[in-house]
Design an enzyme around this catalytic site. Structure first.
Site, PDB file in Angstrom:
ATOM      1  N   GLU A 157      27.767   1.712 -14.718  1.00  0.00           N
ATOM      2  CA  GLU A 157      26.340   1.337 -14.793  1.00  0.00           C
ATOM      3  C   GLU A 157      26.001   0.060 -14.022  1.00  0.00           C
ATOM      4  O   GLU A 157      25.408  -0.881 -14.550  1.00  0.00           O
ATOM      5  CB  GLU A 157      25.924   1.235 -16.274  1.00  0.00           C
ATOM      6  CG  GLU A 157      26.172   2.553 -17.013  1.00  0.00           C
ATOM      7  CD  GLU A 157      25.905   2.483 -18.506  1.00  0.00           C
ATOM      8  OE1 GLU A 157      25.438   1.452 -18.999  1.00  0.00           O
ATOM      9  OE2 GLU A 157      26.175   3.492 -19.195  1.00  0.00           O
ATOM     10  N   GLU A 264      29.589  12.570 -18.469  1.00  0.00           N
ATOM     11  CA  GLU A 264      29.274  12.340 -19.890  1.00  0.00           C
ATOM     12  C   GLU A 264      28.137  13.262 -20.373  1.00  0.00           C
ATOM     13  O   GLU A 264      27.324  12.870 -21.181  1.00  0.00           O
ATOM     14  CB  GLU A 264      28.856  10.881 -20.124  1.00  0.00           C
ATOM     15  CG  GLU A 264      29.839   9.853 -19.630  1.00  0.00           C
ATOM     16  CD  GLU A 264      29.376   8.435 -19.845  1.00  0.00           C
ATOM     17  OE1 GLU A 264      28.452   8.215 -20.670  1.00  0.00           O
ATOM     18  OE2 GLU A 264      29.904   7.507 -19.204  1.00  0.00           O
TER      19      GLU A 264
HETATM   20  O1  G3I Z   1      34.855   3.432 -35.407  1.00  0.00           O
HETATM   21  C1  G3I Z   1      35.095   2.066 -35.078  1.00  0.00           C
HETATM   22  C2  G3I Z   1      35.525   1.264 -36.269  1.00  0.00           C
HETATM   23  O2  G3I Z   1      36.765   1.778 -36.771  1.00  0.00           O
HETATM   24  C3  G3I Z   1      35.721  -0.163 -35.862  1.00  0.00           C
HETATM   25  O3  G3I Z   1      36.076  -0.942 -36.947  1.00  0.00           O
HETATM   26  C4  G3I Z   1      34.429  -0.682 -35.242  1.00  0.00           C
HETATM   27  C5  G3I Z   1      34.666  -2.097 -34.738  1.00  0.00           C
HETATM   28  O4  G3I Z   1      33.599  -2.442 -33.865  1.00  0.00           O
HETATM   29  O5  G3I Z   1      34.045   0.108 -34.113  1.00  0.00           O
HETATM   30  C6  G3I Z   1      33.854   1.490 -34.436  1.00  0.00           C
HETATM   31  O6  G3I Z   1      33.722   2.145 -33.229  1.00  0.00           O
HETATM   32  C7  G3I Z   1      32.435   2.213 -32.663  1.00  0.00           C
HETATM   33  C8  G3I Z   1      32.493   3.500 -31.845  1.00  0.00           C
HETATM   34  O7  G3I Z   1      31.337   3.647 -31.023  1.00  0.00           O
HETATM   35  C9  G3I Z   1      32.644   4.724 -32.750  1.00  0.00           C
HETATM   36  O8  G3I Z   1      31.489   4.876 -33.506  1.00  0.00           O
HETATM   37  C10 G3I Z   1      32.226   0.995 -31.751  1.00  0.00           C
HETATM   38  O9  G3I Z   1      32.020  -0.149 -32.535  1.00  0.00           O
HETATM   39  C11 G3I Z   1      30.989   1.250 -30.882  1.00  0.00           C
HETATM   40  O10 G3I Z   1      30.836   0.193 -29.942  1.00  0.00           O
HETATM   41  C12 G3I Z   1      31.181   2.558 -30.112  1.00  0.00           C
HETATM   42  O11 G3I Z   1      30.017   2.840 -29.346  1.00  0.00           O
HETATM   43  C13 G3I Z   1      30.266   3.588 -28.141  1.00  0.00           C
HETATM   44  C14 G3I Z   1      29.426   2.941 -27.034  1.00  0.00           C
HETATM   45  O12 G3I Z   1      29.567   3.682 -25.820  1.00  0.00           O
HETATM   46  C15 G3I Z   1      29.904   1.517 -26.781  1.00  0.00           C
HETATM   47  O13 G3I Z   1      31.256   1.517 -26.431  1.00  0.00           O
HETATM   48  C16 G3I Z   1      29.835   5.029 -28.335  1.00  0.00           C
HETATM   49  O14 G3I Z   1      30.700   5.669 -29.272  1.00  0.00           O
HETATM   50  C17 G3I Z   1      29.902   5.768 -27.018  1.00  0.00           C
HETATM   51  O15 G3I Z   1      29.403   7.096 -27.157  1.00  0.00           O
HETATM   52  C18 G3I Z   1      29.090   5.036 -25.949  1.00  0.00           C
HETATM   53  O16 G3I Z   1      29.330   5.706 -24.750  1.00  0.00           O
HETATM   54  C19 G3I Z   1      28.548   5.260 -23.629  1.00  0.00           C
HETATM   55  C20 G3I Z   1      29.433   5.263 -22.404  1.00  0.00           C
HETATM   56  O17 G3I Z   1      30.537   4.408 -22.603  1.00  0.00           O
HETATM   57  C21 G3I Z   1      28.641   4.887 -21.166  1.00  0.00           C
HETATM   58  N1  G3I Z   1      27.480   5.773 -20.991  1.00  0.00           N
HETATM   59  C22 G3I Z   1      26.593   5.791 -22.160  1.00  0.00           C
HETATM   60  C23 G3I Z   1      27.375   6.229 -23.394  1.00  0.00           C
HETATM   61  C24 G3I Z   1      26.451   6.342 -24.604  1.00  0.00           C
HETATM   62  O18 G3I Z   1      25.956   5.082 -24.934  1.00  0.00           O
END
Ligand code: G3I
Length: 346
Positions: A157, A264
């Site tokens: 991005e 994605e």
């Molecule tokens: O599940 C864990 C938990 O065990 C842990 O204690 C906690 C600590 O922060 O994190 C939890 O995981 C979260 C994870 O999603 C699963 O729900 C993370 O905090 C959270 O940051 C993460 O968000 C992800 C986001 O990117 C940021 O990394 C999303 O799942 C993911 O779908 C999203 O993906 C992005 C791509 O990388 C780039 N393009 C857009 C896309 C959607 O936003």
């Protein structure tokens, strides 16, 4: 008589027309493995939290041949604390799980404007010390998974949402807008000589300005000799997406001659007519299949079951009308979108 592919696609579209019917009514037949008949890799995002769910694991190992860690190969996972200690545990677990089941792994992502860490914030403005920390981080990650990932989203991005040039970030502020991107590619190449190195962004289907800026950046990097090896279009779209938008974006990206990754894809049912979802997935498959084989890096769906989607975790998620953006429903049954994805394979 075996159903023709066109017939299956028509059936999927008809089934989708009753998209508001109970899930059981729209679930397609037991689908042959998508990865088996695709002329390109079919990928899926996944998280460590899903690995012990047999329904998820069974679906993923049946239909997909490549895994993109949804968050475990990002800075938030590698540098969770306030110091500079790298935590590889989550990524190591995902990579080992995939390898044990014959799935390739795609690394996502080394540098992203959206994620920094105290380690770097404390060095903001520190010149050579910031650059050294940046170089050490990118090198350590890319080196650890050398030979274990088929490629990386090196920079994710980079383009402003309005398409007016590059995003401003901690990285661009300290290491300059294009230079920090060029440096990340050079570092990743030095750490992993074989990984295909991608630039990745979103809304390239819906924002011509952003797509032009993305392509300009890619051309600039190529002209400078950067080891840019592929272009990723995230394809987070919805059911209001005009027909042909994905085909046009993939064709534009492919014009540079590099591999293209629909990296994605999900098709939100929160906007537009949900009956359009199968045709939109089919368009992505057809666009990828239409590329020369060397440019078909693949189609990666951003989640396996609807309930796995990030769109179901967001603040704007409406539990009374859950989004159904993916190929398989909450019970891991193939939806019309999955049937259309399969029917569109050549
Ligand atoms: O599940 C864990 C938990 O065990 C842990 O204690 C906690 C600590 O922060 O994190 C939890 O995981 C979260 C994870 O999603 C699963 O729900 C993370 O905090 C959270 O940051 C993460 O968000 C992800 C986001 O990117 C940021 O990394 C999303 O799942 C993911 O779908 C999203 O993906 C992005 C791509 O990388 C780039 N393009 C857009 C896309 C959607 O936003």
């Amino acid at each position: 008589m075996s159903p023709t592919r066109r017939g299956v696609l028509a059936g999927a579209l008809a089934l989708a027309a009753c998209d508001r019917a109970p899930a059981a009514a729209v679930a397609g037949p037991d689908l042959a493995p998508l990865r088996a008949s695709a002329p390109f890799p079919v990928g899926v995002s996944g998280m460590t939290a899903q690995l012990d769910d047999p329904a998820w694991a069974g679906l993923v190992t049946r239909h997909f041949g490549r895994l993109t860690p949804e968050w475990e190969m990002k800075l938030e996972a590698f540098l969770p604390g306030d110091d500079d200690r790298l935590d590889f545990s989550r990524a190591d677990r995902l990579v080992a799980w995939a390898e044990a089941r014959g799935l390739a792994v795609f690394g996502h992502t080394l540098v992203w404007y959206a994620q920094t860490a105290p380690r770097f914030e404390q060095l903001d403005g520190a010149g050579a010390r910031f650059e050294r920390a940046y170089a050490d981080y990118v090198t350590a990650i890319a080196r650890r998974y050398r030979g274990r990932v088929v490629g990386w989203d090196v920079v994710n991005e980079p383009i402003r949402d309005d398409g007016e040039g590059l995003r401003e970030s901690l990285w661009s502020r300290n290491l300059r807008p294009v230079e920090h991107i060029r440096l990340a590619f050079d570092l990743a190449r030095a750490a992993d000589p074989d990984a295909v190195l991608f630039l990745n962004d979103y809304n390239l289907e819906t924002s011509p300005a952003k797509r032009r800026a993305f392509l300009r950046l890619a051309e600039t990097l190529l002209a400078a000799g950067a080891p840019l090896g592929g272009l990723g279009t995230q394809t987070h779209v919805d059911c209001a997406l005009p027909a042909g938008a994905i085909r046009a974006a993939v064709a534009d990206l492919a014009a540079l001659g590099l591999p293209v990754h629909v990296s994605e894809i999900d098709v939100s049912t929160d906007r537009g007519d949900p009956a359009r979802q199968p045709a939109i997935y089919a368009e992505a498959v057809e666009a990828m299949a239409a590329l020369p084989p060397a440019q078909r890096f693949g189609v990666t769906v951003w989640g396996a079951r609807d309930g796995d989607s990030w769109l179901r975790r967001g603040g704007e998620h409406n539990p009374l009308r859950p989004d159904r953006p993916l190929l398989f429903d909450d019970a891991a049954r193939p939806k019309p979108a999955a049937s259309a994805f399969a029917a569109a394979l050549p």
